[in-house]
Design a protein around this motif. Structure first.
Motif, PDB file in Angstrom:
ATOM      1  N   VAL A   1       0.859  -1.180   0.000  1.00 44.24           N
ATOM      2  CA  VAL A   1       0.000   0.000   0.000  1.00 44.24           C
ATOM      3  C   VAL A   1       0.898   1.233   0.000  1.00 44.24           C
ATOM      4  N   ASN A   2       0.705   2.082  -1.009  1.00 42.24           N
ATOM      5  CA  ASN A   2       1.506   3.301  -1.189  1.00 42.24           C
ATOM      6  C   ASN A   2       3.009   3.023  -1.194  1.00 42.24           C
ATOM      7  N   GLN A   3       3.400   1.849  -1.606  1.00 38.60           N
ATOM      8  CA  GLN A   3       4.796   1.414  -1.719  1.00 38.60           C
ATOM      9  C   GLN A   3       5.573   1.532  -0.412  1.00 38.60           C
ATOM     10  N   THR A   4       4.866   1.677   0.721  1.00 41.08           N
ATOM     11  CA  THR A   4       5.552   1.788   2.012  1.00 41.08           C
ATOM     12  C   THR A   4       5.076   0.750   3.015  1.00 41.08           C
ATOM     13  N   ASN A   5       3.811   0.399   2.965  1.00 42.79           N
ATOM     14  CA  ASN A   5       3.265  -0.584   3.902  1.00 42.79           C
ATOM     15  C   ASN A   5       3.054  -1.900   3.174  1.00 42.79           C
TER      16      ASN A   5
ATOM     17  N   PHE B   1      -5.188  -4.344 -14.319  1.00 36.72           N
ATOM     18  CA  PHE B   1      -5.261  -5.782 -14.048  1.00 36.72           C
ATOM     19  C   PHE B   1      -3.978  -6.515 -14.427  1.00 36.72           C
ATOM     20  N   ILE B   2      -3.319  -6.082 -15.489  1.00 44.10           N
ATOM     21  CA  ILE B   2      -2.106  -6.764 -15.938  1.00 44.10           C
ATOM     22  C   ILE B   2      -1.009  -6.660 -14.882  1.00 44.10           C
ATOM     23  N   ASN B   3      -0.807  -5.467 -14.352  1.00 45.38           N
ATOM     24  CA  ASN B   3       0.239  -5.261 -13.341  1.00 45.38           C
ATOM     25  C   ASN B   3      -0.284  -5.412 -11.919  1.00 45.38           C
ATOM     26  N   LYS B   4      -1.581  -5.700 -11.783  1.00 49.82           N
ATOM     27  CA  LYS B   4      -2.228  -5.900 -10.483  1.00 49.82           C
ATOM     28  C   LYS B   4      -2.021  -4.711  -9.562  1.00 49.82           C
ATOM     29  N   LYS B   5      -2.290  -3.518 -10.098  1.00 47.28           N
ATOM     30  CA  LYS B   5      -2.173  -2.276  -9.328  1.00 47.28           C
ATOM     31  C   LYS B   5      -3.514  -1.562  -9.367  1.00 47.28           C
ATOM     32  N   TYR B   6      -3.905  -1.036  -8.215  1.00 46.89           N
ATOM     33  CA  TYR B   6      -5.213  -0.421  -8.073  1.00 46.89           C
ATOM     34  C   TYR B   6      -5.086   0.867  -7.271  1.00 46.89           C
ATOM     35  N   THR B   7      -5.947   1.825  -7.586  1.00 48.03           N
ATOM     36  CA  THR B   7      -6.076   3.025  -6.781  1.00 48.03           C
ATOM     37  C   THR B   7      -7.454   2.966  -6.150  1.00 48.03           C
ATOM     38  N   VAL B   8      -7.481   3.035  -4.826  1.00 51.22           N
ATOM     39  CA  VAL B   8      -8.751   2.939  -4.100  1.00 51.22           C
ATOM     40  C   VAL B   8      -8.877   4.111  -3.129  1.00 51.22           C
ATOM     41  N   ILE B   9     -10.111   4.486  -2.886  1.00 54.50           N
ATOM     42  CA  ILE B   9     -10.413   5.489  -1.866  1.00 54.50           C
ATOM     43  C   ILE B   9     -11.185   4.769  -0.775  1.00 54.50           C
ATOM     44  N   ILE B  10     -10.649   4.818   0.445  1.00 55.48           N
ATOM     45  CA  ILE B  10     -11.319   4.205   1.592  1.00 55.48           C
ATOM     46  C   ILE B  10     -11.549   5.304   2.622  1.00 55.48           C
ATOM     47  N   ASN B  11     -12.832   5.545   2.923  1.00 54.09           N
ATOM     48  CA  ASN B  11     -13.221   6.610   3.859  1.00 54.09           C
ATOM     49  C   ASN B  11     -12.505   7.925   3.533  1.00 54.09           C
TER      50      ASN B  11
ATOM     51  N   GLU C   1      -2.650   3.651  -3.145  1.00 48.47           N
ATOM     52  CA  GLU C   1      -2.161   2.896  -4.290  1.00 48.47           C
ATOM     53  C   GLU C   1      -1.849   1.493  -3.777  1.00 48.47           C
ATOM     54  N   VAL C   2      -2.505   0.486  -4.337  1.00 49.76           N
ATOM     55  CA  VAL C   2      -2.372  -0.878  -3.850  1.00 49.76           C
ATOM     56  C   VAL C   2      -1.860  -1.770  -4.973  1.00 49.76           C
ATOM     57  N   SER C   3      -0.851  -2.585  -4.660  1.00 51.40           N
ATOM     58  CA  SER C   3      -0.410  -3.600  -5.624  1.00 51.40           C
ATOM     59  C   SER C   3      -0.473  -4.955  -4.927  1.00 51.40           C
ATOM     60  N   ILE C   4      -0.865  -5.968  -5.694  1.00 51.57           N
ATOM     61  CA  ILE C   4      -1.091  -7.299  -5.147  1.00 51.57           C
ATOM     62  C   ILE C   4      -0.249  -8.310  -5.929  1.00 51.57           C
TER      63      ILE C   4
END
Length: 161
Positions: free
Chosen positions: A9-13, A53-63, A68-71
């Motif tokens: 998450v955000n390349q830090t967590n 989807f190809i790189n499995k990277k997503y931008t999400v807004i939570i509350n 930036e999330v990568s899986i």
């Protein structure tokens, strides 16, 4: 087999999440991009605003906070360990003759900086002129041939730094 996913998450967590943790998550899809999540008796509103989807990277807004999330699944992790990653390309450090022929032109010099697509040399083979363009940007380290020289298949022509 219990699959685990590495999530950044955000390349830090960084987190490891099991399939069981995912299935235990209480998530309700409101529409194609919006979700309601319940985790540890806390309610979350989530919206997926972009997905690769190809790189499995997503931008999400939570509350109202953007992430930036990568899986990476087990296969992605194995591929990375082996040194093969999606989007990574092999760097070409040398050009070799694909066939025997005669060097007609050399259009670069040692130490010259070239861009991808710049013409490097022309090789005549079987009465056809074969133009060799630079496969990448870089600096010419060495030129192993001269104009008018006959070359064999696989012979080194040009090296990059």
């Amino acid at each position: 087999m219990n699959n685990t996913f590495k999530v950044s998450v955000n390349q830090t967590n960084n987190f490891e999440i099991s399939e069981k943790q995912i299935t235990d998550l209480d998530a309700v899809s409101l529409d194609a991009a919006n979700y309601h999540l319940l985790h540890n008796n806390t309610s979350y509103k989530a919206e997926v605003i972009s997905s690769d989807f190809i790189n499995k990277k997503y931008t999400v807004i939570i509350n109202n906070n953007e992430y930036e999330v990568s899986i990476a699944n087990q296969l992605d992790q194995l591929i990375k360990e082996m040194g093969f990653e999606v989007g990574k390309t092999k760097i070409v450090n040398a050009i070799k003759a694909p066939m025997p022929g005669l060097i007609l032109e050399i259009n670069v010099a040692v130490g010259q900086e070239v861009q991808e697509g710049d013409n490097l040399l022309i090789l005549e083979a079987m009465k056809m002129e074969n133009s060799f363009d630079s496969p990448r940007s870089g600096v010419i380290k060495s030129i192993a041939v001269e104009k008018g020289q006959a070359v064999d298949k696989g012979q080194l022509l040009i090296e990059f730094e």
